[in-house]
Design a protein around this motif. Structure first.
Motif, PDB file in Angstrom:
ATOM      1  N   GLY A 166     -87.530   0.625  75.823  1.00 27.45           N
ATOM      2  CA  GLY A 166     -86.355  -0.101  76.285  1.00 27.45           C
ATOM      3  C   GLY A 166     -85.815   0.446  77.584  1.00 27.45           C
ATOM      4  O   GLY A 166     -86.301   1.445  78.110  1.00 27.45           O
ATOM      5  N   ARG A 167     -84.793  -0.244  78.104  1.00 30.51           N
ATOM      6  CA  ARG A 167     -84.135   0.143  79.358  1.00 30.51           C
ATOM      7  C   ARG A 167     -85.144   0.290  80.491  1.00 30.51           C
ATOM      8  O   ARG A 167     -85.055   1.196  81.321  1.00 30.51           O
ATOM      9  N   ALA A 168     -86.132  -0.620  80.518  1.00 30.84           N
ATOM     10  CA  ALA A 168     -87.200  -0.566  81.516  1.00 30.84           C
ATOM     11  C   ALA A 168     -86.756  -1.296  82.774  1.00 30.84           C
ATOM     12  O   ALA A 168     -86.897  -2.515  82.878  1.00 30.84           O
ATOM     13  N   LYS A 169     -86.226  -0.545  83.691  1.00 33.65           N
ATOM     14  CA  LYS A 169     -85.759  -1.101  84.960  1.00 33.65           C
ATOM     15  C   LYS A 169     -86.178  -0.168  86.090  1.00 33.65           C
ATOM     16  O   LYS A 169     -85.923   1.034  86.027  1.00 33.65           O
ATOM     17  N   GLY A 170     -86.829  -0.732  87.095  1.00 37.66           N
ATOM     18  CA  GLY A 170     -87.304   0.109  88.189  1.00 37.66           C
ATOM     19  C   GLY A 170     -88.297   1.123  87.673  1.00 37.66           C
ATOM     20  O   GLY A 170     -89.255   0.794  86.988  1.00 37.66           O
ATOM     21  N   LYS A 205     -78.989  -8.436  84.130  1.00 37.53           N
ATOM     22  CA  LYS A 205     -78.082  -7.526  83.433  1.00 37.53           C
ATOM     23  C   LYS A 205     -78.459  -7.514  81.963  1.00 37.53           C
ATOM     24  O   LYS A 205     -78.159  -8.450  81.226  1.00 37.53           O
ATOM     25  N   GLY A 206     -79.112  -6.417  81.556  1.00 37.89           N
ATOM     26  CA  GLY A 206     -79.659  -6.361  80.213  1.00 37.89           C
ATOM     27  C   GLY A 206     -78.656  -6.630  79.132  1.00 37.89           C
ATOM     28  O   GLY A 206     -78.952  -7.244  78.120  1.00 37.89           O
ATOM     29  N   PHE A 212     -95.783  -7.157  74.130  1.00 38.07           N
ATOM     30  CA  PHE A 212     -94.684  -8.111  74.213  1.00 38.07           C
ATOM     31  C   PHE A 212     -93.572  -7.557  75.088  1.00 38.07           C
ATOM     32  O   PHE A 212     -93.215  -6.381  74.993  1.00 38.07           O
ATOM     33  N   TYR A 213     -93.010  -8.433  75.941  1.00 38.65           N
ATOM     34  CA  TYR A 213     -91.922  -8.056  76.850  1.00 38.65           C
ATOM     35  C   TYR A 213     -90.754  -9.013  76.624  1.00 38.65           C
ATOM     36  O   TYR A 213     -90.949 -10.226  76.511  1.00 38.65           O
ATOM     37  N   THR A 214     -89.554  -8.472  76.548  1.00 37.36           N
ATOM     38  CA  THR A 214     -88.374  -9.318  76.402  1.00 37.36           C
ATOM     39  C   THR A 214     -87.262  -8.829  77.321  1.00 37.36           C
ATOM     40  O   THR A 214     -87.185  -7.638  77.646  1.00 37.36           O
ATOM     41  N   SER A 243     -88.593  -3.833  76.612  1.00 38.01           N
ATOM     42  CA  SER A 243     -87.402  -4.592  76.995  1.00 38.01           C
ATOM     43  C   SER A 243     -86.697  -3.956  78.177  1.00 38.01           C
ATOM     44  O   SER A 243     -86.755  -2.744  78.384  1.00 38.01           O
ATOM     45  N   ARG A 244     -86.007  -4.809  78.921  1.00 41.01           N
ATOM     46  CA  ARG A 244     -85.118  -4.323  79.973  1.00 41.01           C
ATOM     47  C   ARG A 244     -83.831  -3.778  79.379  1.00 41.01           C
ATOM     48  O   ARG A 244     -83.115  -3.030  80.024  1.00 41.01           O
ATOM     49  N   SER A 245     -83.527  -4.181  78.171  1.00 43.07           N
ATOM     50  CA  SER A 245     -82.249  -3.843  77.562  1.00 43.07           C
ATOM     51  C   SER A 245     -82.405  -2.679  76.579  1.00 43.07           C
ATOM     52  O   SER A 245     -83.449  -2.038  76.506  1.00 43.07           O
TER      53      SER A 245
END
Length: 289
Positions: free
Chosen positions: A250-254, A285-286, A205-207, A229-231
């Motif tokens: 979490g905090r999955a960005k780049g 913006k998470g 699951f991705y949110t 999650s990106r957040s």
């Protein structure tokens, strides 16, 4: 299932409207804003809850809410789902009365604390839940999913002020739902899975939103062992994830991410240095999601 079997319909102009605004320089503009409207869910003759939602996929939202609140079980047979757009009502009917109808009716009559009863039942099931220990999460999947989902046309990119949730398998995003509340978006996916007999095995699951206790509980309710999650996280969300062995990322960005629970499922098969940073055009913006 193919990638993005369902994805946000940005052409559905009834999901948003334009309002006049004045910016920081005093210029007048037309601004697109998301709509939200009440939707009351009934289980047979019992009124259950009124949710604020953007209004798409009301049948999935209603069934998913009932499933994630343990009001519908696999042994229950749904005979019909009636949506009245004018009355803003969804009625889910089952072949036989469920045990929750009488329980909620009795609790509402005596104390009005129906939601407390529901929460207690959900947590009781949560304590007895075990997730697939053999499931794996490749880091290459995290990077691929982040890129595909971030670049997929969405209501968020069009008007903002909305949350997104995506059911995935490996590096393939399958079902992408959005709503004003992340809990609504995940319930829509739960409803789709329940009505279409989509198994949880092999899914993740991705949110776009925060990893709260509610998101953890609903993911576990759906028997999905991985939540990304990106957040960021809440402390109780992390505690609950550790309690049942949910892999929580979490905090999955780049190329960056943080895994705070279920790290044993991680397979480091990708070199972070080969992952490109996100295009600012598609950045979310998470903290606002």
């Amino acid at each position: 299932m193919k990638e993005f079997e369902i994805s946000p319909n940005i052409e559905a102009d009834d999901l948003y409207e334009t309002v006049k605004s004045v910016d920081h320089e005093g210029n007048e503009n037309w601004l697109s804003v998301i709509n939200e409207k009440p939707l009351t869910i009934y289980l047979n003759k019992q009124e259950i809850v009124t949710l604020m939602t953007i209004g798409d996929y009301p049948e999935y939202l209603a069934v998913g809410y009932l499933v994630n609140q343990n009001m519908l079980r696999r042994t229950d047979s749904v005979t019909s789902i009636d949506v009245d757009e004018d009355l803003q009502v969804v009625i889910v009917r089952t072949a036989e009365e469920t045990n929750y109808e009488e329980k909620l009716s009795r609790k509402i009559r005596t104390s009005g604390c129906a939601q407390g009863t529901v929460f207690g039942d959900v947590m009781e099931k949560f304590d007895d839940t075990s997730l697939d220990v053999s499931a794996k999460l490749k880091t290459s999947w995290i990077y691929a999913l982040s890129k595909k989902i971030n670049q997929q046309p969405s209501l968020y990119l069009k008007v903002g002020a909305i949350h997104g949730c995506v059911l995935c398998e490996g590096d393939r995003p399958l079902i992408y739902m959005e709503d004003v509340g992340r809990h609504n978006a995940i319930d829509k996916i739960a409803g789709y899975m329940w009505l279409n007999n989509v198994p949880a095995m092999g899914k993740l699951f991705y949110t776009t939103g925060r990893l709260t206790s509610e998101m953890v509980i609903k993911t576990v309710q759906m028997q999905i062992p991985v939540l990304i999650s990106r957040s960021g996280f809440t402390a109780w969300g992390v505690e609950l994830a550790k309690q049942v062995g949910l892999t929580l990322v979490g905090r999955a960005k780049g190329k960056r991410f943080q895994c705070v629970s279920g790290v044993e499922r991680l397979v480091f098969d990708a070199d972070p240095e080969t992952v490109l940073e996100e295009n600012k055009k598609h950045q979310r913006k998470g903290g606002q999601d």
